[in-house]
Scaffold this motif. Structure first.
Motif, PDB file in Angstrom:
ATOM      1  N   CYS A 151      13.007 -31.275  10.913  1.00 30.99           N
ATOM      2  CA  CYS A 151      12.473 -31.054   9.775  1.00 30.99           C
ATOM      3  C   CYS A 151      10.905 -31.615  10.087  1.00 30.99           C
ATOM      4  CB  CYS A 151      12.037 -31.534   8.199  1.00 30.99           C
ATOM      5  SG  CYS A 151      11.873 -31.003   7.321  1.00 30.99           S
ATOM      6  N   GLY A 152      10.884 -29.776  10.692  1.00 27.81           N
ATOM      7  CA  GLY A 152       9.440 -29.208  11.834  1.00 27.81           C
ATOM      8  C   GLY A 152       8.064 -29.017  11.886  1.00 27.81           C
ATOM      9  N   PHE A 153       7.522 -29.213  12.699  1.00 32.83           N
ATOM     10  CA  PHE A 153       5.933 -28.260  12.775  1.00 32.83           C
ATOM     11  C   PHE A 153       5.701 -27.464  13.355  1.00 32.83           C
ATOM     12  CE2 PHE A 153       2.247 -32.439  11.672  1.00 32.83           C
ATOM     13  CZ  PHE A 153       3.081 -32.117  10.823  1.00 32.83           C
ATOM     14  N   HIS A 154       5.112 -26.356  12.931  1.00 30.78           N
ATOM     15  CA  HIS A 154       4.969 -25.009  12.937  1.00 30.78           C
ATOM     16  C   HIS A 154       3.721 -25.060  13.716  1.00 30.78           C
ATOM     17  CE1 HIS A 154       8.424 -23.165  10.655  1.00 30.78           C
ATOM     18  NE2 HIS A 154       7.633 -23.695   9.985  1.00 30.78           N
ATOM     19  N   GLN A 155       4.271 -24.440  15.120  1.00 28.17           N
ATOM     20  CA  GLN A 155       2.579 -24.784  15.978  1.00 28.17           C
ATOM     21  C   GLN A 155       2.419 -23.576  16.623  1.00 28.17           C
ATOM     22  OE1 GLN A 155       4.732 -27.997  17.929  1.00 28.17           O
ATOM     23  NE2 GLN A 155       3.130 -29.432  18.001  1.00 28.17           N
ATOM     24  N   GLY A 156       1.591 -23.134  16.535  1.00 30.59           N
ATOM     25  CA  GLY A 156       0.562 -21.706  16.735  1.00 30.59           C
ATOM     26  C   GLY A 156      -0.834 -20.488  15.979  1.00 30.59           C
ATOM     27  N   ARG A 157      -0.325 -20.005  16.264  1.00 31.60           N
ATOM     28  CA  ARG A 157      -1.305 -19.312  15.117  1.00 31.60           C
ATOM     29  C   ARG A 157      -0.746 -19.725  13.487  1.00 31.60           C
ATOM     30  NH1 ARG A 157      -4.575 -15.128  15.738  1.00 31.60           N
ATOM     31  NH2 ARG A 157      -4.287 -14.443  17.776  1.00 31.60           N
ATOM     32  N   ASP A 158      -1.932 -19.711  12.866  1.00 34.05           N
ATOM     33  CA  ASP A 158      -2.170 -20.410  11.068  1.00 34.05           C
ATOM     34  C   ASP A 158      -0.719 -21.355  11.001  1.00 34.05           C
ATOM     35  OD1 ASP A 158      -3.830 -17.788  11.015  1.00 34.05           O
ATOM     36  OD2 ASP A 158      -1.651 -16.044  10.853  1.00 34.05           O
ATOM     37  N   GLU A 159      -0.633 -22.256  12.300  1.00 32.00           N
ATOM     38  CA  GLU A 159       0.078 -23.320  11.966  1.00 32.00           C
ATOM     39  C   GLU A 159       0.107 -24.181  10.969  1.00 32.00           C
ATOM     40  OE1 GLU A 159      -1.498 -27.270  14.458  1.00 32.00           O
ATOM     41  OE2 GLU A 159      -0.440 -25.463  15.866  1.00 32.00           O
ATOM     42  N   GLU A 160      -1.469 -24.507   9.634  1.00 30.90           N
ATOM     43  CA  GLU A 160      -2.099 -25.302   9.163  1.00 30.90           C
ATOM     44  C   GLU A 160      -1.453 -24.554   8.023  1.00 30.90           C
ATOM     45  OE1 GLU A 160      -5.575 -27.044   6.947  1.00 30.90           O
ATOM     46  OE2 GLU A 160      -5.741 -26.271   8.557  1.00 30.90           O
ATOM     47  N   ALA A 161      -1.345 -23.518   7.922  1.00 28.97           N
ATOM     48  CA  ALA A 161      -1.042 -21.965   7.127  1.00 28.97           C
ATOM     49  C   ALA A 161       0.708 -22.767   6.483  1.00 28.97           C
ATOM     50  CB  ALA A 161      -1.643 -21.250   6.749  1.00 28.97           C
ATOM     51  N   ARG A 162       1.661 -22.458   7.741  1.00 28.23           N
ATOM     52  CA  ARG A 162       2.878 -21.929   7.264  1.00 28.23           C
ATOM     53  C   ARG A 162       3.279 -23.587   7.156  1.00 28.23           C
ATOM     54  NH1 ARG A 162       5.363 -19.796  12.355  1.00 28.23           N
ATOM     55  NH2 ARG A 162       6.811 -19.583  11.079  1.00 28.23           N
ATOM     56  N   ASN A 163       2.682 -24.617   7.884  1.00 26.82           N
ATOM     57  CA  ASN A 163       2.633 -26.098   7.560  1.00 26.82           C
ATOM     58  C   ASN A 163       2.765 -25.857   6.193  1.00 26.82           C
ATOM     59  OD1 ASN A 163       4.731 -26.651  10.107  1.00 26.82           O
ATOM     60  ND2 ASN A 163       1.814 -26.560  10.763  1.00 26.82           N
ATOM     61  N   ARG A 164       2.006 -26.296   5.797  1.00 25.54           N
ATOM     62  CA  ARG A 164       1.982 -25.937   3.844  1.00 25.54           C
ATOM     63  C   ARG A 164       1.984 -24.978   2.535  1.00 25.54           C
ATOM     64  NH1 ARG A 164      -2.261 -28.848   2.302  1.00 25.54           N
ATOM     65  NH2 ARG A 164      -4.023 -29.493   4.264  1.00 25.54           N
ATOM     66  N   GLU A 165       3.476 -23.792   3.370  1.00 26.36           N
ATOM     67  CA  GLU A 165       4.401 -22.996   3.024  1.00 26.36           C
ATOM     68  C   GLU A 165       5.152 -23.876   1.699  1.00 26.36           C
ATOM     69  OE1 GLU A 165       6.042 -20.477   5.367  1.00 26.36           O
ATOM     70  OE2 GLU A 165       4.439 -18.940   5.615  1.00 26.36           O
ATOM     71  N   PRO A 166       5.879 -23.734   0.709  1.00 26.54           N
ATOM     72  CA  PRO A 166       6.683 -24.784   0.423  1.00 26.54           C
ATOM     73  C   PRO A 166       7.688 -24.425   1.048  1.00 26.54           C
ATOM     74  CG  PRO A 166       5.972 -23.093  -1.549  1.00 26.54           C
ATOM     75  CD  PRO A 166       5.181 -22.561   0.007  1.00 26.54           C
ATOM     76  N   PHE A 167       8.562 -25.557   1.002  1.00 24.25           N
ATOM     77  CA  PHE A 167      10.363 -26.367   1.517  1.00 24.25           C
ATOM     78  C   PHE A 167      11.250 -25.040   0.847  1.00 24.25           C
ATOM     79  CE2 PHE A 167       9.245 -30.479   2.186  1.00 24.25           C
ATOM     80  CZ  PHE A 167       8.852 -29.967   3.706  1.00 24.25           C
ATOM     81  N   HIS A 168      12.353 -24.331   1.762  1.00 26.13           N
ATOM     82  CA  HIS A 168      12.863 -22.933   1.285  1.00 26.13           C
ATOM     83  C   HIS A 168      13.905 -23.963   0.388  1.00 26.13           C
ATOM     84  CE1 HIS A 168      11.827 -20.048   4.725  1.00 26.13           C
ATOM     85  NE2 HIS A 168      10.627 -21.192   3.949  1.00 26.13           N
ATOM     86  N   PHE A 169      13.901 -25.000  -0.724  1.00 32.87           N
ATOM     87  CA  PHE A 169      14.461 -25.795  -1.027  1.00 32.87           C
ATOM     88  C   PHE A 169      14.124 -27.253  -1.756  1.00 32.87           C
ATOM     89  CE2 PHE A 169      14.219 -27.537   3.248  1.00 32.87           C
ATOM     90  CZ  PHE A 169      14.053 -29.218   3.485  1.00 32.87           C
ATOM     91  N   ASP A 170      14.757 -27.830  -2.795  1.00 29.62           N
ATOM     92  CA  ASP A 170      14.228 -28.996  -3.724  1.00 29.62           C
ATOM     93  C   ASP A 170      14.164 -30.307  -2.997  1.00 29.62           C
ATOM     94  OD1 ASP A 170      13.390 -30.397  -5.481  1.00 29.62           O
ATOM     95  OD2 ASP A 170      15.326 -29.938  -6.451  1.00 29.62           O
ATOM     96  N   PRO A 171      13.289 -30.763  -2.239  1.00 29.87           N
ATOM     97  CA  PRO A 171      13.016 -31.297  -1.082  1.00 29.87           C
ATOM     98  C   PRO A 171      14.115 -32.699  -1.757  1.00 29.87           C
ATOM     99  CG  PRO A 171      11.418 -31.012  -1.219  1.00 29.87           C
ATOM    100  CD  PRO A 171      11.960 -30.404  -2.447  1.00 29.87           C
ATOM    101  N   THR A 172      14.239 -33.078  -3.436  1.00 30.99           N
ATOM    102  CA  THR A 172      14.753 -34.096  -3.978  1.00 30.99           C
ATOM    103  C   THR A 172      16.900 -34.052  -4.336  1.00 30.99           C
ATOM    104  OG1 THR A 172      14.729 -32.456  -6.218  1.00 30.99           O
ATOM    105  CG2 THR A 172      13.132 -34.264  -5.824  1.00 30.99           C
ATOM    106  N   SER A 173      16.504 -32.860  -3.488  1.00 28.42           N
ATOM    107  CA  SER A 173      18.600 -32.080  -3.299  1.00 28.42           C
ATOM    108  C   SER A 173      19.006 -31.820  -2.056  1.00 28.42           C
ATOM    109  CB  SER A 173      18.848 -31.391  -3.604  1.00 28.42           C
ATOM    110  OG  SER A 173      18.272 -29.701  -2.822  1.00 28.42           O
TER     111      SER A 173
END
Length: 533
Positions: free
Chosen positions: A30-52
């Motif tokens: 469950c890793g960071f995106h690195q490169g252009r716009d990395e901060e915005a991409r890392n703030r994107e919602p997960f594609h799933f419910d973390p509690t699941s």
């Protein structure tokens, strides 16, 4: 039983996969995106419910494989996180450093925002989230099978990439059906310098294989060492500074070892070496505690009575003032993170030293699209570094053979171990060109190979004939391959603009050039306006 591709598809960073068996869900990395716009991409919602999610399995400690785990915990995940012991120890170092950097970045942006009447900026996660996440970490040993959730068993095998890195053998069982899937993680070369050779796996139904260097081959260890020693022999007498951007886990230790070999030959003994990374110091200590997991070459060097990571005149730099004082040093070797120059103290050193033609920058690792390191390697001469416009006059060099990643030849050699089991290869963790090239090579070798997209799902089966028909194509939230191409084109445009600015006085037909430039500006403005909506 299903596999969903959630990251590292069409790009090298952001590794994230989900396995579903019965009612259980397990994440692989469950890793960071690195490169252009990395901060915005890392703030994107997960594609799933973390509690699941019931559990997480980590292949290794690098931040592009583990960086978003504290965020996962912050958003409600409460399951086990399995990894080898060195990975557990290195992960704490990397997570805490990430939390510190994000806190400092948020504080700096908040000050700027307040002056403009804008709201406060908060870090992605904080140190207390790291502490909570660390409580869920569960160390595992190599080669033992571990039951993770009902229906899913994992075995960690040495990947030879960095200390504690793992290939994952995973067995899934649901009712009468069973499937074996292997995740290569990040693979090391077949002949390593730092770690042990990657474990050979011979059986699987599916193999998720990395492709960072799927389209190229490195020089041999001997050739790379000769190249490094020859380069250092040429540039060190120049009495400038040599900046080496280093990934603080493995690459920094490798460079220190190579500097020791250089000193063994009577070179660089009088040159001060600054290791400017508090995090790197901690990582090196972890390496020293697990030297038994290192390669035979390191073991032999150790047996000769020498310490592999202690070159003469090595100075560990901790405080900010100590780091800044290096600006006043005329001659020395400076090792600092991050390896892609997208953060850390190397940015400060480049800002203050890359303008000087007597200085050198030696790249010893992969530079992702959109990072400062990639723009430098691609030849951009005018850059904005840490809020300041800087002209690049230092001399740049690249030593690709120091990579801890397998090259195309190594990947194919490792894949050939599966020849009798005929698995389906899912080629990830590579830019589109590299991933497609490796997939093509695998197909030529007689394997079934697919380059998946983000959000693509696979209904897993042991039947080779049914595998392609069971691909479930969902609408991806982001076309990552196109995004990587976009980032590359933007970097190329920036490079072209810099070159044009330098050569503007030499343009003879200004009347012809102006309409073309105005048309180009209109096109760029059109794209910019589209991005606002």
């Amino acid at each position: 039983m299903r596999l969903k591709i959630l990251g590292a598809a069409g790009e090298v960073t952001g590794s994230n996969y989900m396995l579903e068996v019965g009612s259980k869900r397990v994440l692989i990395d469950c890793g960071f995106h690195q490169g252009r716009d990395e901060e915005a991409r890392n703030r994107e919602p997960f594609h799933f419910d973390p509690t699941s999610v019931d559990a997480v399995i980590l292949t290794h400690a690098h931040i592009d494989h583990t960086g978003r785990v504290p965020l996962l915990v912050k958003q409600g995940f409460k399951g086990r996180i399995l990894a080898t012991l060195p990975t557990v120890e290195l992960t704490e170092v990397l997570w805490r450093d990430s939390a510190r950097l994000m806190r400092e970045e948020a504080e700096w942006k908040t000050k700027k925002n307040f002056r403009k009447g804008l709201p406060e900026v908060f870090p992605l996660f904080e140190d207390e989230d790291v502490t909570t996440a660390l409580n869920f970490l569960s160390p595992a040993t190599y080669d033992d099978k571990v039951d993770v959730v009902p229906g899913l068993t994992v075995r960690f095998r040495d990947a030879g990439h960095i200390m504690g890195s793992s290939i994952l053998e995973i067995w899934l069982t649901e009712g009468e059906q069973s499937v074996k899937i292997v995740f290569s993680g990040d693979l090391g070369p077949q002949k390593t310098v730092m770690e042990r050779n990657p474990a050979a796996i011979t059986g699987a139904d599916y193999v998720v294989i990395e492709s960072t260097y799927g389209d190229r081959e490195h020089k041999t260890n001997e050739e790379s060492r000769e190249e490094f020693q020859s380069l250092m022999g040429e540039i060190l007498p120049g009495r400038g500074k040599v900046f080496i951007p280093t990934f603080v886990v493995d690459r920094a230790q490798r460079v220190m070892y190579e500097l020791m070999l250089l000193q063994d030959q009577g070179l660089a003994a009088d040159i001060p070496i600054y290791f400017d990374s508090p995090m790197g110091v901690k990582a090196t200590k972890i390496y020293e505690e697990h030297l038994d997991l290192c390669s035979s070459e390191i073991q032999e060097y150790r047996h000769s009575g020498k310490h592999p990571f202690s070159p003469d005149r090595l100075k560990y730099v901790s405080g900010v003032e100590e780091s800044q004082a290096i600006n006043d040093v005329d001659n020395g070797i400076v090792l600092a993170g991050s390896g892609m120059c997208n953060g850390g103290r190397i940015v400060h050193h480049l800002k203050h030293g890359i303008w000087n033609p007597e200085n050198h920058v030696v790249f010893v690792g992969y530079q992702a699209v959109g990072t400062l390191g990639r723009r430098l390697v691609d030849g951009q001469k005018k850059l904005r570094i840490a809020g300041e416009d800087v002209t690049v006059r230092a001399q740049l060099h690249t030593i690709n053979g120091f990579s801890a990643h397998a090259d195309r030849r190594d990947l194919m050699t490792w894949a050939d171990n599966f020849s009798k089991s005929a698995p389906t290869f899912l080629v990830t963790h590579g830019e589109p060109k590299a991933a497609n090239s490796l997939a093509g090579a695998l197909k030529e070798a007689g394997f079934q190979a697919i380059v998946p997209a983000v959000d693509q799902e696979f209904e897993l089966t042991s039947s080779e004939k049914e595998r392609v028909s069971r691909i479930i194509v969902s609408s991806p939230q982001r076309d990552v391959a196109s995004y990587v191409d976009l980032a590359r084109v933007l970097d190329e445009i920036s490079l072209s603009v810099n070159r044009l600015s330098d050569s503007a006085p030499k343009i003879t037909n200004v009347e012809q050039a102006l309409p073309l430039l105005k048309s180009a500006k209109i096109l760029l403005d059109t794209v910019t306006n589209q991005a606002k909506y």
